[in-house]
Design a protein around this motif. Structure first.
Motif, PDB file in Angstrom:
ATOM      1  N   PRO A  41       0.816  -1.203   0.000  1.00 48.95           N
ATOM      2  CA  PRO A  41       0.000   0.000   0.000  1.00 48.95           C
ATOM      3  C   PRO A  41       0.860   1.268   0.000  1.00 48.95           C
ATOM      4  O   PRO A  41       1.885   1.333   0.670  1.00 48.95           O
ATOM      5  N   GLY A  73      -3.178  -4.746   9.054  1.00 50.32           N
ATOM      6  CA  GLY A  73      -4.045  -3.760   8.408  1.00 50.32           C
ATOM      7  C   GLY A  73      -4.618  -2.780   9.412  1.00 50.32           C
ATOM      8  O   GLY A  73      -5.445  -3.149  10.239  1.00 50.32           O
ATOM      9  N   ILE A  80     -10.189   0.596   9.417  1.00 45.32           N
ATOM     10  CA  ILE A  80     -11.228   0.515  10.459  1.00 45.32           C
ATOM     11  C   ILE A  80     -11.416  -0.924  10.943  1.00 45.32           C
ATOM     12  O   ILE A  80     -11.601  -1.176  12.140  1.00 45.32           O
ATOM     13  N   THR A  81     -11.307  -1.897  10.022  1.00 45.55           N
ATOM     14  CA  THR A  81     -11.536  -3.296  10.414  1.00 45.55           C
ATOM     15  C   THR A  81     -10.443  -3.753  11.378  1.00 45.55           C
ATOM     16  O   THR A  81     -10.714  -4.324  12.439  1.00 45.55           O
ATOM     17  N   GLU A 128       0.598  -1.802  10.277  1.00 49.07           N
ATOM     18  CA  GLU A 128       0.065  -1.052   9.138  1.00 49.07           C
ATOM     19  C   GLU A 128       1.231  -0.617   8.236  1.00 49.07           C
ATOM     20  O   GLU A 128       2.234  -0.105   8.711  1.00 49.07           O
ATOM     21  N   ALA A 129       1.043  -0.824   6.931  1.00 50.20           N
ATOM     22  CA  ALA A 129       2.108  -0.511   5.976  1.00 50.20           C
ATOM     23  C   ALA A 129       2.373   0.992   5.868  1.00 50.20           C
ATOM     24  O   ALA A 129       3.494   1.418   5.595  1.00 50.20           O
ATOM     25  N   THR A 187      -4.435   5.908   4.896  1.00 50.52           N
ATOM     26  CA  THR A 187      -4.866   4.951   3.856  1.00 50.52           C
ATOM     27  C   THR A 187      -6.399   4.972   3.732  1.00 50.52           C
ATOM     28  O   THR A 187      -7.049   5.861   4.261  1.00 50.52           O
ATOM     29  N   ALA A 216      -9.155   3.785   4.890  1.00 52.35           N
ATOM     30  CA  ALA A 216     -10.123   4.032   5.967  1.00 52.35           C
ATOM     31  C   ALA A 216     -10.088   5.495   6.412  1.00 52.35           C
ATOM     32  O   ALA A 216     -11.048   5.997   6.993  1.00 52.35           O
ATOM     33  N   ASN A 251     -11.884   8.145   3.057  1.00 53.15           N
ATOM     34  CA  ASN A 251     -13.231   7.973   2.484  1.00 53.15           C
ATOM     35  C   ASN A 251     -14.087   9.211   2.754  1.00 53.15           C
ATOM     36  O   ASN A 251     -13.604  10.217   3.258  1.00 53.15           O
ATOM     37  N   SER A 252     -15.388   9.101   2.459  1.00 55.35           N
ATOM     38  CA  SER A 252     -16.257  10.270   2.631  1.00 55.35           C
ATOM     39  C   SER A 252     -16.827  10.374   4.042  1.00 55.35           C
ATOM     40  O   SER A 252     -17.566  11.308   4.347  1.00 55.35           O
ATOM     41  N   PHE A 309     -19.005   8.441   5.793  1.00 59.24           N
ATOM     42  CA  PHE A 309     -20.397   8.058   6.115  1.00 59.24           C
ATOM     43  C   PHE A 309     -20.397   6.705   6.825  1.00 59.24           C
ATOM     44  O   PHE A 309     -19.992   5.701   6.234  1.00 59.24           O
ATOM     45  N   VAL A 350       4.034  -5.920   6.168  1.00 64.27           N
ATOM     46  CA  VAL A 350       4.382  -7.341   6.301  1.00 64.27           C
ATOM     47  C   VAL A 350       4.889  -7.810   4.941  1.00 64.27           C
ATOM     48  O   VAL A 350       4.194  -7.699   3.942  1.00 64.27           O
ATOM     49  N   ASN A 409      -8.364  -5.929   3.511  1.00 62.88           N
ATOM     50  CA  ASN A 409      -9.353  -5.510   2.523  1.00 62.88           C
ATOM     51  C   ASN A 409      -8.866  -5.679   1.081  1.00 62.88           C
ATOM     52  O   ASN A 409      -8.534  -6.792   0.688  1.00 62.88           O
ATOM     53  N   CYS A 413     -15.039  -5.021   1.955  1.00 66.32           N
ATOM     54  CA  CYS A 413     -15.935  -3.977   2.474  1.00 66.32           C
ATOM     55  C   CYS A 413     -17.150  -3.750   1.591  1.00 66.32           C
ATOM     56  O   CYS A 413     -18.148  -3.232   2.025  1.00 66.32           O
ATOM     57  N   GLY A 427     -17.162   0.096   4.154  1.00 61.85           N
ATOM     58  CA  GLY A 427     -16.236  -0.386   5.174  1.00 61.85           C
ATOM     59  C   GLY A 427     -16.396   0.262   6.523  1.00 61.85           C
ATOM     60  O   GLY A 427     -16.049  -0.346   7.531  1.00 61.85           O
ATOM     61  N   LEU A 428     -16.870   1.505   6.594  1.00 66.62           N
ATOM     62  CA  LEU A 428     -16.889   2.131   7.917  1.00 66.62           C
ATOM     63  C   LEU A 428     -17.818   1.379   8.864  1.00 66.62           C
ATOM     64  O   LEU A 428     -17.386   0.953   9.935  1.00 66.62           O
TER      65      LEU A 428
HETATM   66  C1  LIG Z   1     -12.912   8.145  -1.757  1.00 63.35           C
HETATM   67  C2  LIG Z   1     -13.564   7.068  -0.948  1.00 63.35           C
HETATM   68  C3  LIG Z   1     -14.794   7.324  -0.313  1.00 63.35           C
HETATM   69  C4  LIG Z   1     -15.382   6.329   0.457  1.00 63.35           C
HETATM   70  N1  LIG Z   1     -16.491   6.645   1.206  1.00 63.35           N
HETATM   71  C5  LIG Z   1     -16.962   5.763   2.121  1.00 63.35           C
HETATM   72  C6  LIG Z   1     -17.969   6.139   3.037  1.00 63.35           C
HETATM   73  O1  LIG Z   1     -18.406   7.279   3.069  1.00 63.35           O
HETATM   74  N2  LIG Z   1     -18.419   5.202   3.906  1.00 63.35           N
HETATM   75  C7  LIG Z   1     -17.909   3.927   3.923  1.00 63.35           C
HETATM   76  O2  LIG Z   1     -18.361   3.106   4.718  1.00 63.35           O
HETATM   77  N3  LIG Z   1     -16.917   3.568   3.094  1.00 63.35           N
HETATM   78  C8  LIG Z   1     -16.418   4.449   2.217  1.00 63.35           C
HETATM   79  N4  LIG Z   1     -15.356   4.110   1.431  1.00 63.35           N
HETATM   80  C9  LIG Z   1     -14.803   2.745   1.579  1.00 63.35           C
HETATM   81  C10 LIG Z   1     -14.007   2.608   2.885  1.00 63.35           C
HETATM   82  O3  LIG Z   1     -12.977   3.536   2.957  1.00 63.35           O
HETATM   83  C11 LIG Z   1     -13.455   1.196   2.962  1.00 63.35           C
HETATM   84  O4  LIG Z   1     -14.567   0.335   2.875  1.00 63.35           O
HETATM   85  C12 LIG Z   1     -12.736   0.971   4.280  1.00 63.35           C
HETATM   86  O5  LIG Z   1     -11.553   1.705   4.309  1.00 63.35           O
HETATM   87  C13 LIG Z   1     -12.451  -0.514   4.486  1.00 63.35           C
HETATM   88  O6  LIG Z   1     -11.793  -0.631   5.728  1.00 63.35           O
HETATM   89  P1  LIG Z   1     -10.787  -1.810   6.002  1.00 63.35           P
HETATM   90  O7  LIG Z   1     -10.159  -1.558   7.303  1.00 63.35           O
HETATM   91  O8  LIG Z   1     -11.494  -3.109   5.821  1.00 63.35           O
HETATM   92  O9  LIG Z   1      -9.724  -1.728   4.829  1.00 63.35           O
HETATM   93  P2  LIG Z   1      -8.619  -0.576   4.533  1.00 63.35           P
HETATM   94  O10 LIG Z   1      -9.104   0.729   5.011  1.00 63.35           O
HETATM   95  O11 LIG Z   1      -8.261  -0.697   3.097  1.00 63.35           O
HETATM   96  O12 LIG Z   1      -7.432  -1.050   5.431  1.00 63.35           O
HETATM   97  C14 LIG Z   1      -6.582  -2.125   5.060  1.00 63.35           C
HETATM   98  C15 LIG Z   1      -5.213  -1.726   5.526  1.00 63.35           C
HETATM   99  O13 LIG Z   1      -4.320  -2.827   5.329  1.00 63.35           O
HETATM  100  C16 LIG Z   1      -3.054  -2.269   5.098  1.00 63.35           C
HETATM  101  N5  LIG Z   1      -2.186  -3.291   4.528  1.00 63.35           N
HETATM  102  C17 LIG Z   1      -2.353  -3.940   3.346  1.00 63.35           C
HETATM  103  N6  LIG Z   1      -1.332  -4.787   3.111  1.00 63.35           N
HETATM  104  C18 LIG Z   1      -0.502  -4.683   4.179  1.00 63.35           C
HETATM  105  C19 LIG Z   1       0.746  -5.299   4.513  1.00 63.35           C
HETATM  106  N7  LIG Z   1       1.353  -6.169   3.700  1.00 63.35           N
HETATM  107  N8  LIG Z   1       1.314  -4.966   5.711  1.00 63.35           N
HETATM  108  C20 LIG Z   1       0.705  -4.073   6.548  1.00 63.35           C
HETATM  109  N9  LIG Z   1      -0.459  -3.442   6.248  1.00 63.35           N
HETATM  110  C21 LIG Z   1      -1.046  -3.750   5.085  1.00 63.35           C
HETATM  111  C22 LIG Z   1      -3.352  -1.118   4.149  1.00 63.35           C
HETATM  112  O14 LIG Z   1      -2.331  -0.153   4.111  1.00 63.35           O
HETATM  113  C23 LIG Z   1      -4.634  -0.565   4.727  1.00 63.35           C
HETATM  114  O15 LIG Z   1      -4.424   0.521   5.609  1.00 63.35           O
HETATM  115  C24 LIG Z   1     -14.756   5.055   0.601  1.00 63.35           C
HETATM  116  C25 LIG Z   1     -13.546   4.809  -0.026  1.00 63.35           C
HETATM  117  C26 LIG Z   1     -12.940   5.796  -0.787  1.00 63.35           C
HETATM  118  C27 LIG Z   1     -11.628   5.517  -1.434  1.00 63.35           C
END
Ligand SMILES: Cc1cc2nc3c(=O)[nH]c(=O)nc-3n(C[C@H](O)[C@H](O)[C@H](O)COP(=O)(O)OP(=O)(O)OC[C@H]3O[C@@H](n4cnc5c(N)ncnc54)[C@H](O)[C@@H]3O)c2cc1C
Length: 441
Positions: free
Chosen positions: A9, A42, A45-46, A67-68, A74, A76, A79-80, A82, A215, A244, A377, A381-382
């Motif tokens: 990432p 990661g 938010i998850t 976290e990378a 990154t 999470a 995003n917007s 919501f 990682v 994710n 997600c 995802g939030l």
């Molecule tokens: C512009 C935009 C608007 C959005 N608006 C909304 C919204 O309003 N509401 C909503 O619910 N969702 C929204 N989303 C989606 C939301 O951001 C994602 O669903 C959410 O971030 C998912 O969370 P997560 O923790 O599962 O994954 P991520 O946020 O993708 O987190 C995964 C993490 O794993 C880390 N990672 C990956 N590989 C490695 C590794 N090898 N070593 C260490 N770390 C690693 C990554 O750097 C990353 O930080 C939006 C997304 C974008 C881009």
């Protein structure tokens, strides 16, 4: 367990939420050899919810969250903002599915929202958390029909809403772009980068966050998993993957998880004259009647944030051309809605990967001996990530509940045809949907 080293990432564009916060403290990185009971991979938010819940439920255990990049920079934190409580299937034309699926979604999403809200309140995390609801706005008859369909779905599951006519939505947004809207009260909104930073800073004492620590490999030695980083190693008894869109990098379901980018831009701070010209209320959050349209938020900091455009990028990388295209679409969307704000520039533009699947499926549960995952997600995802992060920790610690069962029983991401056929099919599907959304962009 094999890792694909194609790309780790990295920030795509400049995340306005992150940039508009005070500079962060120094990152604690993996720079030596450590032993932990649990490692959560990661810091979205998850992962933040998974690490917190593990530490809460097992106070005698040690938990590392790795976290990378920087936590909050990154996806999470880009995003917007919501936290959507209601049905929100972005692959449907009106966000809804069946009654049972919609009710189950609401139950799960509210569970996640309640958990994070309780943490925000307990620790006083400053992230502009608001329980002010959201507007679904339409720009034409087609949009009104989609909203009417969504409203029927809400009635069927007994969820409250109310309608706004053209004048009423203009009184909120200051814009005469919309012809009507539907308001739903349960959505919460946040400054996402501030929330992620705040969640990391307030982890229980037995949990520690390492940032700028990707990682690079995982050596599974049965009872011990050895994770290698550029600067050191962590040996852990158990691992939870919360990566994710990057999940395919850990060898699972690469053909069913679709890294689809979406993009956002944020204006500079408006001056008092611009704020007066805009009118409306100081803070609101609006999503389009068509899921492929433009999401808009007016922030209490007198900035406006717009989001639209999707691009399938299986290499998990966007180009400068992608960002330039997104920016020009955002500018057009902004100008159409806010002609009175001529001269208010978009200060930041960025993208981030969603993790979609063709059937709205996700991965939750045990991946292997001592390895768990909560991935996928599907654009929400939030709230869903908060819930699945919390619940994967409970499941990994042997707890069971209706919500854990709900997640265990959700469909897995459906496999797609092999590349490049899948690439063409997904990109074409996005193009058709964006074209159809047309006026909502
Ligand atoms: C512009 C935009 C608007 C959005 N608006 C909304 C919204 O309003 N509401 C909503 O619910 N969702 C929204 N989303 C989606 C939301 O951001 C994602 O669903 C959410 O971030 C998912 O969370 P997560 O923790 O599962 O994954 P991520 O946020 O993708 O987190 C995964 C993490 O794993 C880390 N990672 C990956 N590989 C490695 C590794 N090898 N070593 C260490 N770390 C690693 C990554 O750097 C990353 O930080 C939006 C997304 C974008 C881009």
């Amino acid at each position: 367990m094999k890792l694909d080293f194609a790309r780790f990432p990295a920030p795509d564009g400049v995340n306005g939420w992150w940039e508009s916060l005070p500079p962060p403290g120094c990152a604690e990185t993996v720079s030596s050899e450590y032993e932990y009971d649990w490692v959560v991979i990661g810091g979205g938010i998850t992962g933040l919810c998974a690490a917190r819940r593990l530490a809460e439920l097992a106070p005698g255990a040690s938990v590392a969250l790795v976290e990378a990049d920087r936590i909050g920079r990154t996806t999470a934190g880009r995003n917007s903002g919501f936290f959507v409580d209601l049905p929100h299937d972005i692959s449907s034309e009106s966000y809804s599915r069946s009654i049972e699926a919609d009710k189950a979604d609401v139950r799960l999403q509210r569970h996640g929202i309640d958990y994070v809200r309780s943490v925000v309140r307990r620790h006083g995390i400053e992230c502009d958390w608001r329980d002010d609801g959201k507007f679904h706005a339409s720009v034409n008859k087609r949009g009104q029909a989609a909203l009417a369909h969504f409203a029927e779905g809400l009635e069927r599951i007994g969820e409250p809403f109310h309608w706004l006519d053209e004048a009423a939505i203009k009184a909120v947004t200051g814009s005469d772009f919309y012809c009507g809207a539907l308001f739903t009260p349960g959505c919460s909104t946040v400054q996402p980068a501030a929330l992620m930073r705040g969640l990391a800073a307030t982890l229980p004492r037995n949990a520690k966050a390492f940032e700028m620590s990707a990682v690079k490999s995982i050596d599974d030695r049965g009872d011990a998993k050895v994770l290698t980083f550029a600067g050191g190693k962590i040996t852990a008894k158990r691992v939870i993957l919360c990566t994710n869109a990057y999940a395919a990098r850990f060898g699972g379901h690469p053909n069913g998880l679709l890294p689809v980018y979406t993009f956002a831009s944020m204006t500079r701070v408006m001056n008092p004259d611009e704020v007066r010209r805009l009118g409306g209320t100081p803070s609101w959050a609006l999503i389009p009647a068509d899921p492929m349209g433009t999401t808009v938020r007016r922030l209490i900091t007198d900035r406006i944030c717009v989001r639209n455009h999707f691009a399938f990028r299986p290499g998990l990388e966007v180009s400068q051309a992608d960002l330039a295209k997104a920016r020009s679409l955002h500018q057009r969307s902004f100008d159409r809605r806010f002609p009175m704000l001529k001269g208010v520039e978009l200060e930041y533009t960025w993208g981030g990967p969603l993790c979609l699947s063709a059937n709205n499926g996700a991965l939750f549960g045990r991946r292997g001996d001592g390895v768990f995952e909560a991935v996928g997600c599907n654009g929400l995802g939030l709230s869903r990530g908060s819930a699945s992060g919390k619940l994967i920790a409970e499941y990994a610690l042997g707890q069971s509940s209706d919500l854990v069962h709900q997640l265990l029983n959700q469909p897995h991401p459906r496999s797609l045809p092999v590349r490049p056929i899948a690439d063409v099919a997904v990109s074409a599907a996005i193009w058709v949907k964006e074209f159809t959304a047309g006026a909502e962009l």
